[in-house]
Design an enzyme around this catalytic site. Structure first.
Site, PDB file in Angstrom:
ATOM      1  N   GLY A  24      -3.465  -5.799   1.914  1.00 45.64           N
ATOM      2  CA  GLY A  24      -4.101  -6.922   1.234  1.00 45.64           C
ATOM      3  C   GLY A  24      -4.928  -7.708   2.224  1.00 45.64           C
TER       4      GLY A  24
ATOM      5  CG  ASP B  78      -9.184  -7.927   6.130  1.00 46.86           C
ATOM      6  OD1 ASP B  78     -10.079  -8.539   5.522  1.00 46.86           O
ATOM      7  OD2 ASP B  78      -8.509  -7.017   5.607  1.00 46.86           O
TER       8      ASP B  78
ATOM      9  N   GLY C 119      -5.709 -10.810   2.313  1.00 46.84           N
ATOM     10  CA  GLY C 119      -5.097 -12.072   2.690  1.00 46.84           C
ATOM     11  C   GLY C 119      -4.059 -11.900   3.782  1.00 46.84           C
TER      12      GLY C 119
ATOM     13  CG  ASP D 143      -2.002  -1.030   1.175  1.00 46.56           C
ATOM     14  OD1 ASP D 143      -2.256  -1.567   0.090  1.00 46.56           O
ATOM     15  OD2 ASP D 143      -2.602  -1.305   2.235  1.00 46.56           O
TER      16      ASP D 143
ATOM     17  N   GLY E   4     -22.425  -5.283  15.323  1.00 45.33           N
ATOM     18  CA  GLY E   4     -21.960  -6.617  15.670  1.00 45.33           C
ATOM     19  C   GLY E   4     -21.957  -7.577  14.496  1.00 45.33           C
TER      20      GLY E   4
ATOM     21  CB  THR F 152     -19.264  -8.485   9.607  1.00 46.58           C
ATOM     22  OG1 THR F 152     -19.068  -8.096   8.238  1.00 46.58           O
ATOM     23  CG2 THR F 152     -18.407  -9.707   9.894  1.00 46.58           C
ATOM     24  CG  LEU F 153     -24.813  -7.332  11.022  1.00 54.52           C
ATOM     25  CD1 LEU F 153     -25.885  -7.703  12.033  1.00 54.52           C
ATOM     26  CD2 LEU F 153     -25.413  -7.177   9.626  1.00 54.52           C
TER      27      LEU F 153
ATOM     28  CB  THR G 122      -8.224   0.567   7.399  1.00 51.78           C
ATOM     29  OG1 THR G 122      -8.633   1.814   6.856  1.00 51.78           O
ATOM     30  CG2 THR G 122      -7.437  -0.210   6.356  1.00 51.78           C
TER      31      THR G 122
ATOM     32  CG  ASP H 236      -8.236   3.552   9.893  1.00 51.73           C
ATOM     33  OD1 ASP H 236      -9.126   3.236   9.082  1.00 51.73           O
ATOM     34  OD2 ASP H 236      -7.030   3.595   9.587  1.00 51.73           O
TER      35      ASP H 236
END
Length: 293
Positions: free
Chosen positions: A40, A245, A42, A14, A218, A213-214, A241, A239
């Site tokens: 990423g 994941d 993954g 990134d 939750g 996922t909400l 971001t 944040d």
């Protein structure tokens, strides 16, 4: 240590440019700052699994000049033996972030889109003890990896992000676990109402554990005809971001450790809520001891 989970996933570099405003067509604009880091979906999810205390082998590809990214993954406890260093460009993102926090992103798949079937076969053969194969939607050959894992009796967990039409062609009913956000669930089943969504997802994959996922509300889990809703703690969001994941990695780690669905869901929501209180993606992912506290 023998890995319980194989993650066939993306590794991105990134490049985040701070700009006074997003670049306009035909404009040349000097950036105020540049931060280059590992990203990423993954890579993020592998780090989350490792920080949750479960062994994970990452299957990936990066440009040989980006060895630092592999070393960074290894430093978090991820098994990087199945990450190939190649001549072609790594997957990467060019990200503009302006003074209002708005962003614009150009994503190049690069090495993440260059896998061969032989690469996947080799990784599965070298990790025969693994019980789960985790995949996202930032690499090529998803269908082929799905089939090869099925042949070996490996349970498949899919987080189809970013959502594209090819996901609907996969045999979703044969998944062990499907993890989607609200938008991805709506794209798959065509229903926006949460109750209708639940019914549609149950019909789409009746034998599959489905997790939706909400965000701040939750998460919801559907398994064996029963629905479980788990609230997330109320936190000050800095944040988001990588929060999804973090959730995916922690949930799968819990399942792989033998947790029941309720406890795995609860821990994943807690981990995600910690991640959103920090800047960044990988550096925001909490370790197991933080979540336990």
């Amino acid at each position: 240590m023998k890995s319980k989970i194989i993650n066939f996933g993306s590794i991105n570099i990134d490049h985040v440019y701070r700009v006074p405003h997003l670049v306009k067509p035909g404009e040349t604009l000097s950036s105020l700052d540049l931060v280059t880091g590992l990203g990423g979906k993954g890579a993020n999810q592998s780090v989350a699994i490792a920080r949750a205390g479960v062994s994970v082998a990452h299957v990936g590809r990066v440009f040989k000049g980006d060895r630092w990214a592999v070393e960074l993954l290894a430093s978090t406890g991820v098994d990087t033996d199945n990450i190939a260093l190649i001549e072609g460009a790594s997957g990467h993102a060019i990200i503009q972030v302006d003074d209002q926090g708005e962003n614009a992103i150009v994503l190049h798949g690069g090495a993440n889109q260059s896998f061969s079937i032989a690469d996947i076969e080799s990784a599965l053969n070298h990790n025969q003890q693994a019980r789960y194969l985790l995949m996202q939607n930032e690499t090529n050959l998803l269908a082929e990896a799905f089939e090869l894992a099925q042949e070996k009796g490996i349970k498949i967990v899919l987080n189809p992000a970013p959502m594209t039409d090819n996901i609907k062609d996969l045999p979703l009913a044969k998944l062990d676990t499907l993890i989607v956000n609200r938008g991805e669930a709506e794209a798959l089943c065509g229903a926006a109402d949460i109750d209708q969504m639940t019914q549609q997802m149950a019909a789409l994959a009746p034998q599959t554990r489905v997790v939706v996922t909400l965000g701040g509300d939750g998460a919801m889990l559907l398994a064996n005809g029963e629905v479980t809703h788990m609230n997330s703690p109320s936190v000050d969001v800095v944040d988001t971001t990588g929060a999804g994941d973090t959730f995916v990695g922690y949930f799968l780690a819990g399942v792989a450790e033998g947790m029941n669905d309720h406890d795995a869901l609860q821990r994943a929501c807690l981990a995600g809520s910690i991640a959103v209180t920090r800047q960044g993606a990988i550096k925001a992912i909490p370790d197991r001891s933080e979540v336990n506290r």
